[in-house]
Design a protein around this motif. Sequence first.
Motif, mmCIF file in Angstrom:
data_model
loop_
_atom_site.group_PDB
_atom_site.id
_atom_site.type_symbol
_atom_site.label_atom_id
_atom_site.label_comp_id
_atom_site.label_asym_id
_atom_site.label_seq_id
_atom_site.Cartn_x
_atom_site.Cartn_y
_atom_site.Cartn_z
ATOM 1 N N PRO A 49 17.199 29.790 9.165
ATOM 2 C CA PRO A 49 15.930 30.604 7.933
ATOM 3 C C PRO A 49 15.519 31.976 8.683
ATOM 4 N N GLU A 50 14.299 32.469 7.199
ATOM 5 C CA GLU A 50 14.492 34.058 8.033
ATOM 6 C C GLU A 50 13.186 34.750 8.643
ATOM 7 N N PHE A 51 12.857 35.281 9.679
ATOM 8 C CA PHE A 51 11.415 35.083 10.401
ATOM 9 C C PHE A 51 11.112 36.955 9.774
ATOM 10 N N ASN A 52 10.826 35.749 8.569
ATOM 11 C CA ASN A 52 9.792 36.664 7.760
ATOM 12 C C ASN A 52 7.908 37.185 8.960
ATOM 13 N N ASP A 53 7.706 37.308 7.398
ATOM 14 C CA ASP A 53 6.414 37.594 7.471
ATOM 15 C C ASP A 53 5.583 36.587 8.457
ATOM 16 N N PHE A 54 5.278 35.525 7.829
ATOM 17 C CA PHE A 54 5.043 34.267 7.676
ATOM 18 C C PHE A 54 5.076 33.694 9.465
ATOM 19 N N ALA A 55 6.403 33.672 9.328
ATOM 20 C CA ALA A 55 6.998 32.885 10.582
ATOM 21 C C ALA A 55 6.634 34.062 12.053
ATOM 22 N N LEU A 56 6.451 35.641 11.592
ATOM 23 C CA LEU A 56 5.911 36.485 12.622
ATOM 24 C C LEU A 56 4.186 36.426 12.833
ATOM 25 N N ASP A 57 3.612 36.101 11.715
ATOM 26 C CA ASP A 57 2.499 36.233 12.160
ATOM 27 C C ASP A 57 2.034 34.658 12.793
ATOM 28 N N ALA A 58 2.785 34.128 12.091
ATOM 29 C CA ALA A 58 2.121 32.952 13.323
ATOM 30 C C ALA A 58 2.469 32.675 14.533
ATOM 31 N N LYS A 59 3.571 33.476 14.807
ATOM 32 C CA LYS A 59 3.669 33.663 16.355
ATOM 33 C C LYS A 59 3.058 34.389 17.613
ATOM 34 N N TYR A 60 2.432 35.219 16.569
ATOM 35 C CA TYR A 60 1.268 35.838 16.971
ATOM 36 C C TYR A 60 -0.911 34.995 16.659
ATOM 37 N N GLN A 61 -0.459 34.362 15.828
ATOM 38 C CA GLN A 61 -1.395 33.353 15.527
ATOM 39 C C GLN A 61 -1.418 32.287 17.076
ATOM 40 N N VAL A 62 -0.413 31.883 17.598
ATOM 41 C CA VAL A 62 0.496 31.010 19.059
ATOM 42 C C VAL A 62 -0.478 32.152 19.930
ATOM 43 N N MET A 63 0.285 33.173 19.737
ATOM 44 C CA MET A 63 0.298 34.452 21.313
ATOM 45 C C MET A 63 -1.617 34.389 21.297
ATOM 46 N N HIS A 64 -2.238 34.305 20.285
ATOM 47 C CA HIS A 64 -3.473 34.234 20.654
ATOM 48 C C HIS A 64 -4.634 33.389 20.300
ATOM 49 N N THR B 259 6.418 30.952 28.231
ATOM 50 C CA THR B 259 5.172 31.483 28.123
ATOM 51 C C THR B 259 4.458 32.824 28.588
ATOM 52 N N PHE B 260 3.577 33.211 28.209
ATOM 53 C CA PHE B 260 2.476 34.517 28.349
ATOM 54 C C PHE B 260 1.768 34.497 28.851
ATOM 55 N N ASP B 261 1.448 34.988 30.500
ATOM 56 C CA ASP B 261 0.014 35.069 30.485
ATOM 57 C C ASP B 261 -0.078 35.970 31.556
ATOM 58 N N PRO B 262 -1.457 36.997 31.556
ATOM 59 C CA PRO B 262 -1.991 38.506 31.666
ATOM 60 C C PRO B 262 -1.510 38.888 33.130
ATOM 61 N N ALA B 263 -2.220 37.721 33.786
ATOM 62 C CA ALA B 263 -2.150 37.642 35.325
ATOM 63 C C ALA B 263 -0.945 37.944 36.377
#
Length: 208
Positions: free
Chosen positions: A49-64, A122-126
Motif C-alpha cells: 500500500p502507498e504510505f499516503n496522506d491518510f496513512a501519515l495523518d493516522a500515524k500522527y493521530q496515534v502518536m498524539h 513506542t515513544f516516551d518523551p522521558a
Amino acid sequence: MAKLLSIESSPRKKRSKSISTANVFLDAYRDSHPDDEIVTLDLWDRTLPEFNDFALDAKYQVMHGQEFTDPQRDAWQTIVDLCEEFKSADKYVISLPMWNFGIPYKLKHYIDLIAQPGQTFTFDPATGYTGLVTGKPITVIYSRGGAYGNEQAKAMDLQKGYMDLVLGFLGFTDVQSILVEPTLGAPDAVASVEAAAAEQARELAAKI
C-alpha cells in the motif's frame, strides 16, 4: 514450531547473489529445523500500500492519542495488518543487494510501512524511542559489487549501516550479517566470495 520469515528484495531472482545465498541459508535451516515453518515474502511480488496522506495523518493521530477519521482508520488498518504479518514471525532472514550505495526502494517502502508507533516501536518523551520487536534473531544477507571494508569505502556504505540502524530501532539485538562482496570481479574471485558466504549461511542457519 517456529516461523521463519524470509524477505527478498532483489528482482533478479536466479541471477541474484543475495537470494542465492539466502536459499543456501534456507536449505540449511530446513535440515536443522525440519518442523519449523518458512514463509517467503518477495517484495517484488507483493503490492504494497502507498504510505499516503491518510496513512501519515493516522500515524500522527496515534502518536498524539487522537481519534481517526474513517479514511485514516482504513489506511491505518492496512498498516496494522502488514505489521502483524511481520511480527508474527519468530525469526527472520532478509536478502538485499546494494543499489546506489543504499537499499532497493521496494525494501525501503516496506520498512516505511512497518516502522510504526504502537506496532514496532513506542515513544516516551522521558525515555525516547523503544523498539517492540524483541527477542527474535535476524540474519541479513548483503550483496555488493565492491568491497566496503576500508575507511574511505565505509562512508559510501549506506546499505548495511542503514539496516543496522533501523533494525536496532525496531528492537532487534540478535543481528547477524553475511556480506557477499565484491561481486564484480574475475569469475574465480567472485566464486570464492560466494562460496565463503554460503558456508557462513549454513553455519548461521544451524545456530538460530
